[in-house]
Design an enzyme around this catalytic site. Structure first.
Site, PDB file in Angstrom:
ATOM      1  CG  ASP A  54     -11.116 -23.080   2.649  1.00 15.91           C
ATOM      2  OD1 ASP A  54     -11.120 -24.171   3.667  1.00 15.91           O
ATOM      3  OD2 ASP A  54     -12.305 -23.201   1.464  1.00 15.91           O
ATOM      4  CE  LYS A  59       1.941 -13.860  -5.713  1.00 16.48           C
ATOM      5  NZ  LYS A  59       2.590 -14.785  -5.397  1.00 16.48           N
ATOM      6  CE1 TYR A 113     -13.838 -19.232  -1.286  1.00 19.01           C
ATOM      7  CE2 TYR A 113     -13.604 -19.689   1.054  1.00 19.01           C
ATOM      8  CZ  TYR A 113     -13.306 -20.005  -0.312  1.00 19.01           C
ATOM      9  OH  TYR A 113     -12.603 -21.066  -0.670  1.00 19.01           O
ATOM     10  CG  ASP A 138      -8.706 -28.437   3.415  1.00 19.91           C
ATOM     11  OD1 ASP A 138      -9.225 -27.833   4.591  1.00 19.91           O
ATOM     12  OD2 ASP A 138      -9.980 -29.294   2.827  1.00 19.91           O
ATOM     13  CG  ASP A 194       3.467 -17.652  -3.948  1.00 19.64           C
ATOM     14  OD1 ASP A 194       3.510 -17.359  -2.992  1.00 19.64           O
ATOM     15  OD2 ASP A 194       4.342 -17.168  -4.571  1.00 19.64           O
TER      16      ASP A 194
END
Ligand code: NAI
Ligand code: MG
Length: 329
Positions: free
Chosen positions: A222, A165, A119, A226, A198
């Site tokens: 982010d 990752k 971002y 959620d 993941d």
């Protein structure tokens, strides 16, 4: 006397803000509020979604309560995070009684880096499509990991897990992971481990008790937060804190919910829990626990609660019930 900047914003942001200010009147602490403009409605009148004056009011306060912005959210809340260098986005994921949570004992915290990563805002078209730049710096990685360990120590949490990752994003997440373990050495009383993002996405659903504090980069944080909201019953319940060296801004995760706005039916819980986070940030943890307990009791009884919680109380009726219990704590 605490100086608090108050930005109600748009839609249900204004309604849940009215609710929390009413509830906080029952506190033994005193607050001096300075109301500040931002959001769609203000932009319609003036052409400016976030006036300079509002940023200054936040800078002169000890904390800021923020309701919600509407379509101008990117120009308001994202800009505030950047202008005030609020580098931590803290999102507790906790199951409360009387809510639609997947398990009854969920209790972990996501510490999301709030200023860089994917971002960073650096995107450009190329001949074949477009590129986005994933900025990861040693400085931002170190300070977010340090915050996570200090937070774990302060709140009696036992473990910090770095989520990344690094097997694929060898350089960027390599740097993030290296900084994590470098900082971890200074906190020998807190356990540290790391997981791929993941696998984490799956384990959050199958074994959420594996996690205590998660620290991760901007986009992963982010998405996972959620997912966390989904684990514990939805947007009416999820608070957040944006924290930097100098300032703290506390807001529900939800937006202005235009379909609910003006009807007095919004659930005030996310805003109440955001105020709980603010009280903790101000080192008023006794008062924070009292407010949290008052809310838990109202949720547990399940009688005077809003529509999304299966009741038919209005925002202000539920607020009055929380306030009455808070006053008695
Ligand atoms: P939203 O969070 O405003 O609402 C989504 C749905 O969640 C609502 O329709 C409602 O069913 C439910 N909901 C949310 N808060 C609730 C509450 N307190 N009580 C009961 N139900 C609740 O998200 P949406 O619809 O995607 O966005 C609406 C506007 O809000 C947009 O203009 C968006 O830009 C803005 N927004 C602002 C944010 C901020 O200021 N931090 C964050 C997210 C969205
Ligand atoms: Mg999000």
């Amino acid at each position: 006397m605490y100086k608090i900047a108050v930005i109600p914003g748009d839609g249900i942001g204004k309604e849940v803000m009215e609710a929390i200010i009413n509830i906080l009147e029952a506190s033994k602490l005193e607050f001096e509020y300075t109301f500040a403009n931002a959001g769609d409605e203000y932009a319609e009148k003036t052409g400016i979604p976030l006036p300079e004056e509002t940023i200054n009011i936040v800078k002169q306060s000890q904390a800021c309560l923020f309701g919600a912005a509407g379509e101008s959210a990117a120009d308001v809340i994202v800009k505030l995070r950047r202008e005030l260098d609020l580098y931590v986005n803290l999102r507790p994921v906790k199951s409360y009684p009387g809510t639609k949570c997947l398990y009854n004992d969920i209790d972990f915290v996501i510490v999301r880096e709030n200023t860089e990563g994917l971002y960073s805002g650096i995107e450009e078209y190329t001949k074949d499509g477009a590129n986005a730049v994933r900025v990861i710096t040693n400085k931002a990685s170190e300070r977010i990991c340090r915050f996570a360990f200090e937070y774990a120590e302060r709140t009696d949490r036992n473990k910090v897990t770095a989520v990344h990752k690094a097997n694929v994003l060898k350089k960027t997440d390599g740097i993030f992971k290296d900084n994590f373990y470098k900082v971890a050495e200074e906190f020998s009383d807190v356990e540290s481990d790391d997981k791929y993002v993941d696998a984490t996405a799956m384990f959050l659903i199958t074994k959420p008790d594996m996690f205590d504090v998660i620290v991760t980069t901007n986009l992963f944080g982010d998405i996972l937060s959620d997912e966390g909201a989904g684990l514990v019953g939805g947007l009416g319940l999820i608070p957040s804190a944006n924290i930097g060296e100098n300032y703290g801004l506390f807001e529900p995760v939800h937006g202005s919910a235009p379909r609910l706005a003006g009807k007095g039916v919004a659930n005030p819980s996310a805003m109440v829990l955001s105020a709980v986070m603010m009280l903790d940030h101000l080192n008023e943890s006794e008062e924070a626990r009292k407010l949290e307990k008052a809310l838990i009791n109202v949720l547990n009884e399940g009688k005077i609660v809003t529509n999304d919680l299966g009741g038919n109380a209005s925002t202000m009726e539920m607020a009055a019930e929380i306030r009455a219990k808070f006053a008695r704590e």
